[in-house]
Design a protein around this motif. Structure first.
Motif, PDB file in Angstrom:
ATOM      1  N   ARG A 173      43.444  49.189  50.254  1.00 19.07           N
ATOM      2  CA  ARG A 173      43.442  47.743  50.551  1.00 19.07           C
ATOM      3  C   ARG A 173      42.065  47.131  50.347  1.00 19.07           C
ATOM      4  N   VAL A 174      42.060  46.017  49.632  1.00 16.59           N
ATOM      5  CA  VAL A 174      40.822  45.298  49.335  1.00 16.59           C
ATOM      6  C   VAL A 174      41.113  43.806  49.455  1.00 16.59           C
ATOM      7  N   ARG A 175      40.121  43.065  49.951  1.00 13.43           N
ATOM      8  CA  ARG A 175      40.227  41.596  49.932  1.00 13.43           C
ATOM      9  C   ARG A 175      39.377  41.087  48.782  1.00 13.43           C
ATOM     10  N   LEU A 176      40.004  40.352  47.868  1.00 16.90           N
ATOM     11  CA  LEU A 176      39.292  39.792  46.730  1.00 16.90           C
ATOM     12  C   LEU A 176      38.995  38.328  46.969  1.00 16.90           C
ATOM     13  N   ARG A 177      37.855  37.908  46.458  1.00 15.70           N
ATOM     14  CA  ARG A 177      37.430  36.521  46.566  1.00 15.70           C
ATOM     15  C   ARG A 177      37.814  35.805  45.275  1.00 15.70           C
ATOM     16  N   CYS A 178      38.577  34.731  45.397  1.00 12.14           N
ATOM     17  CA  CYS A 178      39.021  33.965  44.233  1.00 12.14           C
ATOM     18  C   CYS A 178      37.985  32.914  43.858  1.00 12.14           C
ATOM     19  N   ASN A 179      38.146  32.397  42.662  1.00 11.42           N
ATOM     20  CA  ASN A 179      37.224  31.387  42.140  1.00 11.42           C
ATOM     21  C   ASN A 179      37.194  30.133  43.014  1.00 11.42           C
ATOM     22  N   ASP A 180      38.328  29.810  43.653  1.00 11.03           N
ATOM     23  CA  ASP A 180      38.395  28.605  44.492  1.00 11.03           C
ATOM     24  C   ASP A 180      37.899  28.844  45.919  1.00 11.03           C
TER      25      ASP A 180
END
Length: 159
Positions: free
Chosen positions: A72-79
């Motif tokens: 499990r990973v939390r990704l940071r989106c462009n927005d």
């Protein structure tokens, strides 16, 4: 014209160099993060991960040759938003030396949100049932105590 399996895959696919630099990604991964190919290729994967310690652990484990599943990973989106994902990854090597890792990325943000809603609902229902039992049971117990005391006085009284 051959179909490019990599770019048309329905889940995010990444090739990440041994040092953590993104070498290639597909359309599903770009769409997930809202980034263009140029905004991601050549940048370190940690720039897109919300939790640096998780990224460091993931890369360390891959360097050790581990195959990761359901990581499990939390990704940071462009927005600026964050997406919960599960990563399956393994290292591809040439002559025993890691060249890059292949990442399969599945978005589970909606599933995580629904799981949280289910848990929150369950806790609210348990609290409500507990409160109902407490309120109702306390009334009955108070009534039973009152009747028991009355009965005890009658039994104690001479005939």
């Amino acid at each position: 014209m051959p179909i490019d399996f990599f770019d048309r895959a329905p889940i995010g696919l990444l090739w990440v160099g041994a040092g953590g630099v993104i070498l290639r990604l597909n359309k599903a991964q770009r769409d997930l993060l809202g980034c263009s190919r140029g905004e991601m290729v050549g940048r370190h994967i940690s720039e897109f991960c919300a939790d640096p310690e998780v990224t460091a652990d993931l890369l360390r484990r891959l360097l050790l040759g581990e195959t990761l599943q359901n990581y499990r990973v939390r990704l940071r989106c462009n927005d600026g938003s964050k997406r919960q994902v599960i990563v399956d990854a393994r290292v591809l090597s040439k002559t025993g030396r890691g060249v890059h890792s292949c990442w399969f990325v599945r978005d589970i943000t909606r599933r995580v949100r629904l799981e949280k809603e289910i848990l929150d609902t369950s806790e609210r229902v348990q609290r409500r049932i507990g409160q109902d039992l407490h309120d109702d049971l306390c009334q009955h117990l108070a009534g039973i105590e009152f009747l028991s005391q009355r009965l005890a006085r009658r039994l104690a009284a001479p005939y």
